[in-house]
Structures are given as structure tokens and as C-alpha cells.
Design an enzyme around this catalytic site. Structure first.
Site, PDB file in Angstrom:
ATOM      1  CB  SER A 140      -1.059  -0.101   1.278  1.00 14.64           C
ATOM      2  OG  SER A 140      -1.773   1.229   1.286  1.00 14.64           O
ATOM      3  CG  ASN A 155      -2.278   2.052   7.261  1.00 13.38           C
ATOM      4  OD1 ASN A 155      -1.667   1.691   8.196  1.00 13.38           O
ATOM      5  ND2 ASN A 155      -2.198   3.072   6.680  1.00 13.38           N
ATOM      6  CB  CYS A 200      -3.018   6.129  10.598  1.00 10.39           C
ATOM      7  SG  CYS A 200      -4.681   5.369  10.752  1.00 10.39           S
ATOM      8  N   GLY A 214       8.293  -5.617   3.951  1.00 10.84           N
ATOM      9  CA  GLY A 214       9.414  -4.824   4.382  1.00 10.84           C
ATOM     10  C   GLY A 214      10.522  -5.125   3.781  1.00 10.84           C
ATOM     11  N   GLY A 252       7.286  -2.836  -1.801  1.00  9.32           N
ATOM     12  CA  GLY A 252       7.170  -1.651  -1.836  1.00  9.32           C
ATOM     13  C   GLY A 252       8.016  -0.684  -2.194  1.00  9.32           C
TER      14      GLY A 252
HETATM   15  C1  LIG Z   1       5.917   6.581   0.054  1.00  8.49           C
HETATM   16  C2  LIG Z   1       5.108   5.236   0.986  1.00  8.49           C
HETATM   17  C3  LIG Z   1       3.945   5.529   1.282  1.00  8.49           C
HETATM   18  C4  LIG Z   1       3.222   4.579   2.041  1.00  8.49           C
HETATM   19  N1  LIG Z   1       2.117   4.728   2.138  1.00  8.49           N
HETATM   20  C5  LIG Z   1       1.446   3.634   2.996  1.00  8.49           C
HETATM   21  C6  LIG Z   1      -0.125   3.699   3.020  1.00  8.49           C
HETATM   22  O1  LIG Z   1      -0.973   4.490   2.467  1.00  8.49           O
HETATM   23  N2  LIG Z   1      -0.763   2.680   3.773  1.00  8.49           N
HETATM   24  C7  LIG Z   1      -0.126   1.864   4.220  1.00  8.49           C
HETATM   25  O2  LIG Z   1      -0.514   0.909   5.062  1.00  8.49           O
HETATM   26  N3  LIG Z   1       1.362   1.781   4.122  1.00  8.49           N
HETATM   27  C8  LIG Z   1       1.925   2.542   3.480  1.00  8.49           C
HETATM   28  N4  LIG Z   1       3.190   2.500   3.239  1.00  8.49           N
HETATM   29  C9  LIG Z   1       3.939   1.481   4.002  1.00  8.49           C
HETATM   30  C10 LIG Z   1       4.220   0.205   2.898  1.00  8.49           C
HETATM   31  O3  LIG Z   1       3.026  -0.497   2.323  1.00  8.49           O
HETATM   32  C11 LIG Z   1       5.159  -0.728   3.553  1.00  8.49           C
HETATM   33  O4  LIG Z   1       4.591  -1.484   4.635  1.00  8.49           O
HETATM   34  C12 LIG Z   1       6.556  -0.324   4.020  1.00  8.49           C
HETATM   35  O5  LIG Z   1       7.175   0.644   3.067  1.00  8.49           O
HETATM   36  C13 LIG Z   1       7.584  -1.550   4.103  1.00  8.49           C
HETATM   37  O6  LIG Z   1       7.803  -2.122   2.842  1.00  8.49           O
HETATM   38  P1  LIG Z   1       8.965  -1.813   1.925  1.00  8.49           P
HETATM   39  O7  LIG Z   1      10.232  -1.669   2.729  1.00  8.49           O
HETATM   40  O8  LIG Z   1       8.926  -2.780   0.699  1.00  8.49           O
HETATM   41  O9  LIG Z   1       8.653  -0.463   1.396  1.00  8.49           O
HETATM   42  C14 LIG Z   1       3.981   3.644   2.312  1.00  8.49           C
HETATM   43  C15 LIG Z   1       5.361   3.365   2.293  1.00  8.49           C
HETATM   44  C16 LIG Z   1       6.022   4.187   1.606  1.00  8.49           C
HETATM   45  C17 LIG Z   1       7.505   3.994   1.302  1.00  8.49           C
END
Ligand SMILES: Cc1cc2nc3c(=O)[nH]c(=O)nc-3n(C[C@H](O)[C@H](O)[C@H](O)COP(=O)(O)O)c2cc1C
Length: 308
Positions: free
Chosen positions: A25, A132, A135, A248, A270
């Protein structure tokens, strides 16, 4: 000789998906933004940016910055709100053949209920709602819902108004992660997504100010992969009956293998998508090839394999 096909199907709670790789997300837009790079129908699911009941502006710039082994973001929960999303962003995703997970957020428990109710019966392409809870809760001194068992349970229970399978997306910034996961499960989440970003900050030493407009931010990318592996491993140990989705720092197939061995039934990609918009599809290919080269006939055999 043709290599034997690998059965990539997995089940997350009550939901059967064709393969275990999804977008995370907030990193793949609200709709079909990645469709120029990735066949969205080929992914296990597309998890969209968290949606509130109404439209949101999000945080002031700068919203993202790089760090040694990942990135910091303070995007906030900018977005169109569920109603506009259903009208504008969901149809192209459906046309692309994606299986969609709608992520929702709120500032108070009733916001989750409102957003969830708007999703009820909206589209057969929405296979689950990711709640989510990472927040701020304005009814609890802006403490994250996910840092409280009862607030998490209340937000998940309110999201039951969607009538869809619920996944709770938790924050790793708590000492009681597994208890919060258990509370989410008791409140109706059939799966738990681990983890959201790790709280962090960067300071510009020339201006002597935080680099991000929101001051603090969330750390993601390779730096947090071991945090996600530990969170999944611990929750699998504590709650063996609860489906987990690992997220992650997944940027290669082996990162997905690791999270699945820790106990995840599926994974999300992500931050890797920002460096390479094809990353989710590439991770899926690499995971499939890894299985083929290791004589793994069904990817689901990997789930929890590290628990001996
Ligand atoms: C720019 C950005 C925006 C994100 N927005 C959301 C969000 O709206 N809702 C959510 O549940 N997680 C959000 N996340 C978290 C990611 O979904 C994920 O849990 C987190 O980045 C770890 O995964 P990654 O290391 O692959 O990025 C966001 C992450 C990033 C980097």
C-alpha cells in the site's frame, strides 16, 4: 528437458490467490499507475494506497528522502477518498484484470467504519480490505491505533462494515506486536500484514532542520527487511493459526522466500518499486525460479519452514 512447473497458489485467510506477490500500500498508486510496467493481472494482488472516507491533502513537502539503506517518507494519507476512488481509480484496475485489496485508514474509529461501509458490495474485484491501523488516532493523543490493542481491535471491528475479508496492517514500533496482532484477529481480521514503516528521521545538518516536511517519517526498504522477518517469525510462533502477509524491504525473490519461511503466506513489494517499477513482477519471477531450482513444487511449502 522442461523444468517442472511450480504451483504458486497460496491462501491468505479465506482468500485464494494465484501467487504470493502483491504490491504494498502507498507504493503503487491508487489505481493502475504501474500498468505500463507490470501486468497487474499477473500479480497475486494489487494493494492500493490507503483510502479515507473523504479526500485528504497529506503532509507538506519534502515528503520523501533517501537514507543509507532505504527511504524515509512522510506522505501522510493523501488521497481521493473511497467514493472518488470507486468511481475513478478502481475501474482501470478492474479492466487491467487486477485482484484488488483496498486499504483503508481513519483518524477515529468511526472513520474506519465509514470507509468500510462505502466498500461494501462495491465490486467483485475487491477481494479483501487491509485495515491500516498504523496511523494516528485523534481520540487517543494521536497515538497510533496499532500501538494499542483496544484501539486496533475497535478499528478492525468497525471495518467489518465492508463485509469483506479483513487484513490488519500493523506497525512494528511496539513492544506488544504479537498481542496487537492477536487483538486484531479476535476483532475479525483473518490475516495480519507485517510491517508498516519504522519510525525514523533525517536532519539536514546545513539547515539544522529535519529533512522531511512532516519532521519525522517512516523508514522502509532494505534497512527494515530484518525487522519484518522478525515480526513475521514472532507472530507466527505466537499465533500459528493466523495468516500473515510479510512486507518490508523485499526487492529480490530471496527476500520473499525469507519472509515466507518466517511464516508469511504472501509478501508485498513496496520501496523496491520506486527504484524499479517492474519490481513486483521481477520478485515474482525470481521467487518462481528459486522454487524451481530448489525442487520446491509448491510455493506454499515454504510458509513457516524456518520454524523447524
Ligand atoms: C511512500 C510510501 C507511502 C506509503 N503509504 C502507505 C499507506 O498509505 N498505507 C499503508 O498501509 N502503508 C503505506 N506505506 C508502507 C508500505 O506499504 C510498507 O509497509 C513499507 O514501506 C515497508 O515495505 P517496503 O520496505 O517494501 O517499502 C507506504 C510506504 C512508502 C514508502
Amino acid at each position: 528437458v522442461r523444468a517442472a512447473a511450480v504451483d504458486m497458489a497460496v491462501r491468505v485467510g479465506s482468500v485464494d490467490i494465484a501467487n504470493p506477490v502483491m504490491t504494498a500500500s502507498g507504493t503503487a498508486g491508487h489505481g493502475d499507475e504501474l500498468s505500463g510496467y507490470v501486468d497487474l493481472a499477473a500479480l497475486g494482488a494489487v494493494v492500493v494506497k490507503s483510502l479515507g472516507a473523504g479526500a485528504e491533502e497529506g503532509n507538506p513537502p519534502l515528503r520523501v528522502c533517501d537514507t543509507a539503506a532505504g527511504m524515509l517518507n512522510s506522505v501522510g494519507l493523501a488521497g481521493p477518498g473511497v467514493e472518488a476512488w470507486l468511481e475513478r481509480d478502481l475501474p482501470p484496475l478492474v479492466r487491467a484484470g487486477a485482484r484488488v485489496v483496498a486499504s483503508i485508514w481513519g483518524r477515529r474509529v468511526e472513520d474506519f467504519g465509514k470507509a468500510a461501509a462505502m466498500l461494501a458490495g462495491a465490486s467483485d474485484s475487491i477481494m479483501a480490505v487491509e485495515v491500516n491501523v498504523s496511523c494516528p488516532n485523534i481520540e487517543d493523543r494521536d497515538r497510533m491505533f496499532a500501538h494499542s490493542r483496544s484501539a486496533t481491535a475497535d478499528a478492525v471491528a468497525a471495518s467489518g462494515a465492508s463485509g469483506l475479508p479483513l487484513w490488519a496492517k500493523l506497525s512494528p514500533n511496539t513492544a506488544d506486536l504479537c498481542e496487537v496482532a492477536a487483538a486484531a484477529h479476535r476483532a475479525g481480521a483473518e490475516a495480519v500484514t507485517l510491517v508498516n514503516t519504522v519510525l525514523g528521521m533525517a536532519i539536514d545538518v546545513e539547515t539544522r532542520r529535519p529533512r522531511l516536511g512532516g519532521a519525522g517519517g517512516g523508514l522502509s526498504g532494505p534497512a527494515i527487511h530484518p525487522v519484518a522477518v522478525r515480526a513475521v517469525y514472532d507472530c507466527r510462533q505466537a499465533l500459528p493459526g493466523v495468516a500473515l502477509v510479510g512486507v518490508g524491504g523485499v526487492s529480490r525473490g530471496v527476500d520473499a522466500v525469507e519472509l515466507m519461511m518466517a511464516g508469511a503466506s504472501a509478501v508485498q513489494v513496496g520501496t523496491a518499486t520506486f527504484a524499479d517499477p517492474r519490481a513486483p513482477a521481477r520478485v515474482l519471477d525470481e521467487l518462481t525460479n528459486w522454487c524451481r531450482h530448489h525442487g520446491v513444487g509448491r510455493v506454499s511449502e515454504l510458509i513457516g519452514a524456518a520454524h523447524g
